[in-house]
Scaffold this motif. Structure first.
Motif, PDB file in Angstrom:
ATOM      1  N   VAL A 218      -3.554  42.551 -32.442  1.00  0.00           N
ATOM      2  CA  VAL A 218      -3.268  41.127 -32.548  1.00  0.00           C
ATOM      3  C   VAL A 218      -4.448  40.398 -33.189  1.00  0.00           C
ATOM      4  N   ASP A 219      -4.168  39.727 -34.276  1.00  0.00           N
ATOM      5  CA  ASP A 219      -5.179  38.931 -34.973  1.00  0.00           C
ATOM      6  C   ASP A 219      -5.252  37.566 -34.301  1.00  0.00           C
ATOM      7  N   THR A 220      -6.134  36.707 -34.787  1.00  0.00           N
ATOM      8  CA  THR A 220      -6.352  35.424 -34.117  1.00  0.00           C
ATOM      9  C   THR A 220      -5.188  34.441 -34.248  1.00  0.00           C
ATOM     10  N   ASN A 221      -4.210  34.771 -35.082  1.00  0.00           N
ATOM     11  CA  ASN A 221      -3.048  33.878 -35.238  1.00  0.00           C
ATOM     12  C   ASN A 221      -1.846  34.336 -34.406  1.00  0.00           C
ATOM     13  N   ILE A 222      -2.061  35.308 -33.514  1.00  0.00           N
ATOM     14  CA  ILE A 222      -0.980  35.878 -32.711  1.00  0.00           C
ATOM     15  C   ILE A 222      -1.157  35.534 -31.236  1.00  0.00           C
ATOM     16  N   ASN A 223      -0.046  35.351 -30.538  1.00  0.00           N
ATOM     17  CA  ASN A 223      -0.084  35.131 -29.094  1.00  0.00           C
ATOM     18  C   ASN A 223      -0.247  36.487 -28.403  1.00  0.00           C
ATOM     19  N   PRO A 224      -1.389  36.755 -27.781  1.00  0.00           N
ATOM     20  CA  PRO A 224      -1.607  38.063 -27.148  1.00  0.00           C
ATOM     21  C   PRO A 224      -0.665  38.323 -25.974  1.00  0.00           C
ATOM     22  N   ALA A 225      -0.108  37.252 -25.409  1.00  0.00           N
ATOM     23  CA  ALA A 225       0.810  37.404 -24.274  1.00  0.00           C
ATOM     24  C   ALA A 225       2.171  37.942 -24.709  1.00  0.00           C
ATOM     25  N   SER A 226       2.399  38.040 -26.016  1.00  0.00           N
ATOM     26  CA  SER A 226       3.687  38.537 -26.508  1.00  0.00           C
ATOM     27  C   SER A 226       3.798  40.055 -26.379  1.00  0.00           C
ATOM     28  N   VAL A 227       2.669  40.719 -26.095  1.00  0.00           N
ATOM     29  CA  VAL A 227       2.681  42.175 -25.920  1.00  0.00           C
ATOM     30  C   VAL A 227       1.984  42.536 -24.617  1.00  0.00           C
ATOM     31  N   ASP A 228       2.201  43.758 -24.152  1.00  0.00           N
ATOM     32  CA  ASP A 228       1.603  44.188 -22.883  1.00  0.00           C
ATOM     33  C   ASP A 228       0.150  44.605 -23.035  1.00  0.00           C
ATOM     34  N   TYR A 229      -0.163  45.227 -24.156  1.00  0.00           N
ATOM     35  CA  TYR A 229      -1.512  45.740 -24.397  1.00  0.00           C
ATOM     36  C   TYR A 229      -2.036  45.230 -25.735  1.00  0.00           C
TER      37      TYR A 229
END
Length: 283
Positions: free
Chosen positions: A202-213
């Protein structure tokens, strides 16, 4: 590579940074997106800003990558299947090579809607592809006219492009590794609907909560992607056939959940946990 980027990478080689983090800097893992493109959920993973570009804290990258590698080793030791997904053009080849080197399925050309959520239909298309391939290898192939053979060859090529990487997958995967979370949103959406664990860069423009890891890292630089996939490949090869400890997957999931709890509520970096400046130096 621009002259400015090249200079930064050369400086990274001389920084007083722990050896295990140096390779991340040299591969450009720390380069994020423009400040204006940041997702608030990524602030805990951001070290700072350079030339209006967010810099990812590679100490957090290594921390999250280590968690992913532990999970991958456990899955592989238990004979589980990990589906690799990377359909963005620059990363297709490296994603495919990683999957093939580890004997895992992959989708690198095109994510067909329903690949996971409509698995029964996908299986039928895969069986049709295998049937066409079987016909071509048999004497039956010569019974068809030249025009019919041409049509079937075109259909095979189309199905191979879409389903070739998963044609040996007999069931839905046990986990999924997405190389570019922004590009393959549909794949992530389907996996989430089915409760399939998702690992992703996940880059800085992505919501990290959208994935588990989530693995906070530059998903645009091929050198960054190659480094992470190299470590994933090594983990899979080394762990193949080893016996995992009882309930190890659950333990890893518990650790992941505990770490994630530290990220909520989402807040700007200045209000939350700052980067560990003992292991990050100015770039």
């Amino acid at each position: 590579m621009t002259e400015k980027t090249a200079t930064i990478k050369e400086r990274a080689k001389t920084l007083d940074t722990p050896k295990e983090l140096q390779e991340f800097l040299e591969a450009g893992v720390h380069f994020g997106h423009q400040k204006s493109e940041v997702h608030p959920g990524m602030f805990p993973f951001i070290f700072g800003v350079r030339n209006n570009v967010h810099i990812i804290d590679v100490a957090r990258t290594k921390e999250r990558l280590d968690t992913v590698l532990d999970f991958i080793k456990t899955l592989n030791a238990e004979g589980r299947t990990i589906l690799f997904v990377g359909t963005k053009f620059p990363i297709r080849e490296v994603t495919r090579k990683t999957a093939e080197a580890t004997g895992m399925p992959h989708v690198t050309e095109y994510w067909a809607g329903g690949t996971l959520t409509n698995w029964k239909n996908i299986q039928e298309r895969i069986e049709h592809l295998k049937d066409l391939e079987s016909k071509k290898k048999s004497d039956e192939w010569q019974k068809y006219t030249k025009h019919e053979r041409l049509q079937m060859e075109r259909e095979m090529a189309k199905l191979e492009k879409k389903l070739g990487g998963i044609k040996d997958m007999t069931k839905r995967p046990d986990a999924m590794f997405v190389v570019d979370a922004a590009e393959d949103v549909l794949a992530i959406t389907e996996a989430r609907q089915l409760g399939i664990p998702i690992m992703a860069i996940v880059d800085t423009n992505i919501n990290p909560a959208s994935v588990d890891y989530p693995i906070p890292a530059n998903d645009d630089a091929i050198s960054s992607v190659k480094l992470i996939l190299k470590k994933v490949e090594e983990a899979l090869i080394k762990s193949k056939g080893s016996a995992p400890a009882k309930n190890e997957i659950n333990e890893i999931m518990d650790k992941k959940t505990a770490k994630d709890s530290n990220l909520k509520p989402l807040a700007p970096a200045s209000h939350g946990r700052g980067p560990d400046r003992s292991v990050m130096t100015k770039i």
